[in-house]
Design a protein around this motif. Structure first.
Motif, PDB file in Angstrom:
ATOM      1  N   ALA A 212     -26.214 -14.397  48.394  1.00  0.00           N
ATOM      2  CA  ALA A 212     -25.048 -15.203  47.139  1.00  0.00           C
ATOM      3  C   ALA A 212     -24.532 -14.357  46.057  1.00  0.00           C
ATOM      4  CB  ALA A 212     -25.624 -16.214  46.980  1.00  0.00           C
ATOM      5  N   THR A 213     -23.675 -13.743  46.066  1.00  0.00           N
ATOM      6  CA  THR A 213     -23.092 -12.819  45.456  1.00  0.00           C
ATOM      7  C   THR A 213     -21.911 -13.199  44.237  1.00  0.00           C
ATOM      8  OG1 THR A 213     -21.013 -11.677  46.375  1.00  0.00           O
ATOM      9  CG2 THR A 213     -23.513 -11.315  46.509  1.00  0.00           C
ATOM     10  N   GLY A 214     -21.536 -12.689  42.915  1.00  0.00           N
ATOM     11  CA  GLY A 214     -20.084 -13.425  42.398  1.00  0.00           C
ATOM     12  C   GLY A 214     -18.726 -13.196  43.123  1.00  0.00           C
ATOM     13  N   ALA A 215     -18.879 -11.977  44.388  1.00  0.00           N
ATOM     14  CA  ALA A 215     -17.434 -11.935  44.844  1.00  0.00           C
ATOM     15  C   ALA A 215     -17.593 -12.720  46.106  1.00  0.00           C
ATOM     16  CB  ALA A 215     -18.060 -10.778  45.407  1.00  0.00           C
ATOM     17  N   SER A 216     -16.800 -13.054  46.571  1.00  0.00           N
ATOM     18  CA  SER A 216     -16.398 -13.786  48.025  1.00  0.00           C
ATOM     19  C   SER A 216     -16.714 -13.076  49.339  1.00  0.00           C
ATOM     20  CB  SER A 216     -14.781 -14.361  48.158  1.00  0.00           C
ATOM     21  OG  SER A 216     -13.834 -13.251  47.984  1.00  0.00           O
ATOM     22  N   GLY A 217     -17.402 -12.058  49.007  1.00  0.00           N
ATOM     23  CA  GLY A 217     -17.425 -11.535  50.279  1.00  0.00           C
ATOM     24  C   GLY A 217     -17.891 -10.019  49.771  1.00  0.00           C
ATOM     25  N   ILE A 218     -17.255  -8.650  51.320  1.00  0.00           N
ATOM     26  CA  ILE A 218     -17.041  -8.024  51.238  1.00  0.00           C
ATOM     27  C   ILE A 218     -15.817  -8.026  51.253  1.00  0.00           C
ATOM     28  CG2 ILE A 218     -17.488  -5.598  52.751  1.00  0.00           C
ATOM     29  CD1 ILE A 218     -20.261  -6.837  53.365  1.00  0.00           C
ATOM     30  N   LEU A 219     -14.990  -7.327  49.830  1.00  0.00           N
ATOM     31  CA  LEU A 219     -13.884  -6.917  50.037  1.00  0.00           C
ATOM     32  C   LEU A 219     -13.022  -5.298  51.210  1.00  0.00           C
ATOM     33  CD1 LEU A 219     -13.414  -8.150  46.978  1.00  0.00           C
ATOM     34  CD2 LEU A 219     -13.369  -9.719  48.928  1.00  0.00           C
ATOM     35  N   GLU A 220     -12.386  -5.942  51.372  1.00  0.00           N
ATOM     36  CA  GLU A 220     -11.598  -4.197  51.777  1.00  0.00           C
ATOM     37  C   GLU A 220     -11.085  -2.996  50.478  1.00  0.00           C
ATOM     38  OE1 GLU A 220      -8.817  -2.262  55.279  1.00  0.00           O
ATOM     39  OE2 GLU A 220      -8.859  -4.583  55.436  1.00  0.00           O
ATOM     40  N   VAL A 268     -26.622 -11.423  58.795  1.00  0.00           N
ATOM     41  CA  VAL A 268     -26.131 -11.684  57.210  1.00  0.00           C
ATOM     42  C   VAL A 268     -25.763 -12.306  57.704  1.00  0.00           C
ATOM     43  CG1 VAL A 268     -26.661 -10.204  55.324  1.00  0.00           C
ATOM     44  CG2 VAL A 268     -28.142  -9.763  57.084  1.00  0.00           C
ATOM     45  N   HIS A 269     -25.446 -12.387  55.984  1.00  0.00           N
ATOM     46  CA  HIS A 269     -23.908 -13.836  55.755  1.00  0.00           C
ATOM     47  C   HIS A 269     -23.905 -13.099  53.911  1.00  0.00           C
ATOM     48  CE1 HIS A 269     -23.791 -16.327  58.787  1.00  0.00           C
ATOM     49  NE2 HIS A 269     -24.636 -15.904  58.469  1.00  0.00           N
ATOM     50  N   VAL A 270     -22.397 -12.998  53.355  1.00  0.00           N
ATOM     51  CA  VAL A 270     -22.853 -12.458  52.407  1.00  0.00           C
ATOM     52  C   VAL A 270     -21.397 -13.501  51.697  1.00  0.00           C
ATOM     53  CG1 VAL A 270     -21.513 -10.538  50.375  1.00  0.00           C
ATOM     54  CG2 VAL A 270     -22.580  -9.758  53.058  1.00  0.00           C
ATOM     55  N   ILE A 271     -21.247 -14.150  50.520  1.00  0.00           N
ATOM     56  CA  ILE A 271     -20.565 -15.541  50.421  1.00  0.00           C
ATOM     57  C   ILE A 271     -21.149 -15.148  48.154  1.00  0.00           C
ATOM     58  CG2 ILE A 271     -21.374 -16.698  52.174  1.00  0.00           C
ATOM     59  CD1 ILE A 271     -22.944 -18.282  50.312  1.00  0.00           C
ATOM     60  N   SER A 272     -19.920 -16.298  48.140  1.00  0.00           N
ATOM     61  CA  SER A 272     -19.362 -16.046  46.915  1.00  0.00           C
ATOM     62  C   SER A 272     -20.845 -17.455  46.340  1.00  0.00           C
ATOM     63  CB  SER A 272     -18.406 -16.461  46.187  1.00  0.00           C
ATOM     64  OG  SER A 272     -18.206 -17.007  45.073  1.00  0.00           O
ATOM     65  N   PHE A 273     -21.752 -17.419  45.536  1.00  0.00           N
ATOM     66  CA  PHE A 273     -22.286 -18.362  44.683  1.00  0.00           C
ATOM     67  C   PHE A 273     -21.520 -19.354  43.620  1.00  0.00           C
ATOM     68  CE2 PHE A 273     -23.626 -15.078  42.162  1.00  0.00           C
ATOM     69  CZ  PHE A 273     -22.633 -15.619  40.514  1.00  0.00           C
ATOM     70  N   SER A 274     -20.069 -19.174  43.615  1.00  0.00           N
ATOM     71  CA  SER A 274     -19.370 -19.425  42.340  1.00  0.00           C
ATOM     72  C   SER A 274     -18.175 -20.617  43.521  1.00  0.00           C
ATOM     73  CB  SER A 274     -18.553 -18.766  41.501  1.00  0.00           C
ATOM     74  OG  SER A 274     -17.851 -17.489  41.961  1.00  0.00           O
ATOM     75  N   LEU A 275     -18.363 -20.486  44.737  1.00  0.00           N
ATOM     76  CA  LEU A 275     -16.687 -20.893  45.406  1.00  0.00           C
ATOM     77  C   LEU A 275     -17.734 -22.467  45.508  1.00  0.00           C
ATOM     78  CD1 LEU A 275     -14.207 -20.949  46.901  1.00  0.00           C
ATOM     79  CD2 LEU A 275     -15.442 -20.894  48.909  1.00  0.00           C
ATOM     80  N   PRO A 276     -17.369 -23.844  46.088  1.00  0.00           N
ATOM     81  CA  PRO A 276     -18.123 -24.856  45.786  1.00  0.00           C
ATOM     82  C   PRO A 276     -17.892 -25.164  47.174  1.00  0.00           C
ATOM     83  CG  PRO A 276     -15.621 -25.383  44.455  1.00  0.00           C
ATOM     84  CD  PRO A 276     -15.904 -24.276  44.621  1.00  0.00           C
ATOM     85  N   ASP A 277     -19.907 -25.342  47.506  1.00  0.00           N
ATOM     86  CA  ASP A 277     -19.942 -25.685  48.098  1.00  0.00           C
ATOM     87  C   ASP A 277     -19.840 -24.210  49.444  1.00  0.00           C
ATOM     88  OD1 ASP A 277     -20.435 -28.461  48.199  1.00  0.00           O
ATOM     89  OD2 ASP A 277     -18.664 -28.982  48.157  1.00  0.00           O
ATOM     90  N   SER A 278     -20.229 -23.088  48.956  1.00  0.00           N
ATOM     91  CA  SER A 278     -20.069 -21.937  49.570  1.00  0.00           C
ATOM     92  C   SER A 278     -21.144 -21.598  50.908  1.00  0.00           C
ATOM     93  CB  SER A 278     -19.580 -20.831  49.285  1.00  0.00           C
ATOM     94  OG  SER A 278     -21.120 -20.171  47.622  1.00  0.00           O
ATOM     95  N   LEU A 279     -22.330 -22.207  50.550  1.00  0.00           N
ATOM     96  CA  LEU A 279     -23.709 -22.327  51.566  1.00  0.00           C
ATOM     97  C   LEU A 279     -23.089 -22.920  52.274  1.00  0.00           C
ATOM     98  CD1 LEU A 279     -26.560 -20.806  52.254  1.00  0.00           C
ATOM     99  CD2 LEU A 279     -27.134 -23.058  50.254  1.00  0.00           C
ATOM    100  N   GLU A 287     -15.533 -21.722  60.564  1.00  0.00           N
ATOM    101  CA  GLU A 287     -14.883 -20.315  59.729  1.00  0.00           C
ATOM    102  C   GLU A 287     -15.978 -19.593  58.567  1.00  0.00           C
ATOM    103  OE1 GLU A 287     -14.796 -24.097  60.715  1.00  0.00           O
ATOM    104  OE2 GLU A 287     -12.711 -24.169  61.519  1.00  0.00           O
ATOM    105  N   GLY A 288     -16.956 -20.460  58.224  1.00  0.00           N
ATOM    106  CA  GLY A 288     -17.578 -19.971  56.827  1.00  0.00           C
ATOM    107  C   GLY A 288     -16.902 -20.053  55.163  1.00  0.00           C
ATOM    108  N   THR A 289     -17.331 -19.321  54.555  1.00  0.00           N
ATOM    109  CA  THR A 289     -16.251 -18.525  53.150  1.00  0.00           C
ATOM    110  C   THR A 289     -16.829 -17.621  52.874  1.00  0.00           C
ATOM    111  OG1 THR A 289     -17.920 -19.413  52.060  1.00  0.00           O
ATOM    112  CG2 THR A 289     -16.757 -21.477  52.182  1.00  0.00           C
ATOM    113  N   GLY A 290     -17.436 -16.798  54.092  1.00  0.00           N
ATOM    114  CA  GLY A 290     -17.477 -14.993  53.433  1.00  0.00           C
ATOM    115  C   GLY A 290     -17.231 -14.197  54.509  1.00  0.00           C
ATOM    116  N   THR A 291     -18.399 -12.892  54.526  1.00  0.00           N
ATOM    117  CA  THR A 291     -18.648 -12.427  55.621  1.00  0.00           C
ATOM    118  C   THR A 291     -19.399 -12.470  56.088  1.00  0.00           C
ATOM    119  OG1 THR A 291     -17.341 -10.148  53.806  1.00  0.00           O
ATOM    120  CG2 THR A 291     -18.160 -10.349  55.478  1.00  0.00           C
ATOM    121  N   LEU A 292     -19.378 -11.632  57.797  1.00  0.00           N
ATOM    122  CA  LEU A 292     -20.784 -12.153  58.294  1.00  0.00           C
ATOM    123  C   LEU A 292     -21.151 -11.307  59.212  1.00  0.00           C
ATOM    124  CD1 LEU A 292     -23.108 -13.726  60.307  1.00  0.00           C
ATOM    125  CD2 LEU A 292     -21.104 -14.389  61.405  1.00  0.00           C
TER     126      LEU A 292
END
Length: 309
Positions: A212-220, A268-279, A287-292
């Motif tokens: 859980a990071t500040g970013a929405s996941g891994i960005l291109e 392994v999932h990379v998600i944003s901790f700031s996005l509501p209910d991301s976990l 669909e998820g919210t981040g990068t798998l």
């Protein structure tokens, strides 16, 4: 249809949708790593831990690994000390390791207190205590473009007493692990929390790691929040690193992700901790919210490839 009936139908639909995932993951172990940035804001940290509590309540065993980077940097600044980062990793001198030790322990206690307020049984575990995480001081390393670097009081993991953590899980509690360690003589060493999460996950044979990071996941493109990559395999992750798409704190994350997957962690999932209910969205929806990230794209189901996660 009145509002109460509409709300009831939404709740029932959500429960039906989540039920297969609950059956799939009940009794399984997840490692969730959260950076110290989450805990700079009490409201955000509480909301995220409320999601962790729901996972725990539906029978998922949780190991929460945390860092204390922003807290340590803030304290160092207050004391007039400089913070030096190289390729996303902190250089830790004698003064800084004292600060990291202090802030990590304080934050671990604060997380426990929030868990208790939420009615969640949680046990704080300090990596540097009772031989939980044994490490050796990292030797000087050659860093591309910089030369030989001494990271100071930074550790490379030699052993983890994962049985102690397993005991906490078996007793029905959440394990909260602070990512500091000690060498054989008991000297405190700093370790990147992503590295600790990966090593722990491999030892515990977990189902997933969630970073859980500040970013929405891994960005291109790190400058474009809309360039989220829904899924990747190890070769794709390495290509992004070589192309320069990964920078700063994402570089040690990428190494930890690779270590975890090669160590037997399926996803392994990379998600944003700031996005509501991301976990919850990441765990209970395709669909998820981040990068798998998986070992190879072939490991993904058709549904995962079609929707992202």
């Amino acid at each position: 249809m009145n509002t109460n009936i509409e709300n009831r139908d939404i709740v029932v639909a959500a429960l039906k949708h989540a039920a297969p995932y609950i059956r799939m993951y009940k009794g399984k172990t997840f490692v969730i790593k959260v950076g110290g940035a989450l805990f700079k804001n009490f409201t955000n940290s509480r909301k995220f831990l409320e999601q962790v509590a729901i996972l725990h309540q539906v029978g998922i065993r949780i190991v929460l690994v945390h860092g204390a980077g922003p807290q340590s940097t803030k304290r160092a600044t207050e004391l007039g000390l400089d913070t030096r980062m190289i390729k996303g990793r902190r250089v830790t001198d004698h003064d800084m390791i004292k600060i990291i030790n202090e802030t990590s322990r304080k934050l671990n206690t604060q997380i426990q207190e929030i868990c208790l307020e939420l009615g969640l049984s949680a046990v704080g575990m300090i990596g540097a205590d009772e031989d939980l995480i044994i490490a050796s001081r990292r030797p000087k390393v050659e860093v591309e473009g910089i030369g030989l670097v001494d990271y100071g009081f930074v550790g490379d993991i030699k052993d983890i007493n994962h049985q102690a953590i397993q005991k906490v899980l078996d007793e029905g509690s959440l394990s909260i692990v602070s990512a500091i360690s000690a060498d054989a003589e008991g000297k405190t060493l700093n370790i990147n929390a992503d590295t600790v999460a990966a090593a722990l996950a491999s030892k515990l044979n977990v189902e997933k790691i969630i970073l859980a990071t500040g970013a929405s996941g891994i960005l291109e493109n790190v400058k474009d929040p809309s360039s989220l990559v829904s899924y990747l395999d190890i070769s794709g992750l390495k290509k992004m690193e070589l192309d320069g798409s990964l920078a700063d704190g994402m570089l040690p994350k990428a190494k930890s992700i690779e270590d975890a997957i090669l160590g037997g962690v399926p996803r392994v999932h990379v998600i944003s901790f700031s996005l509501p209910d991301s976990l919850l969205l990441e765990i209970f929806t395709n669909e998820g919210t981040g990068t798998l990230i998986v070992e190879s794209i072939e490991a993904l189901t058709e549904a995962e490839q079609a929707t992202g996660n």
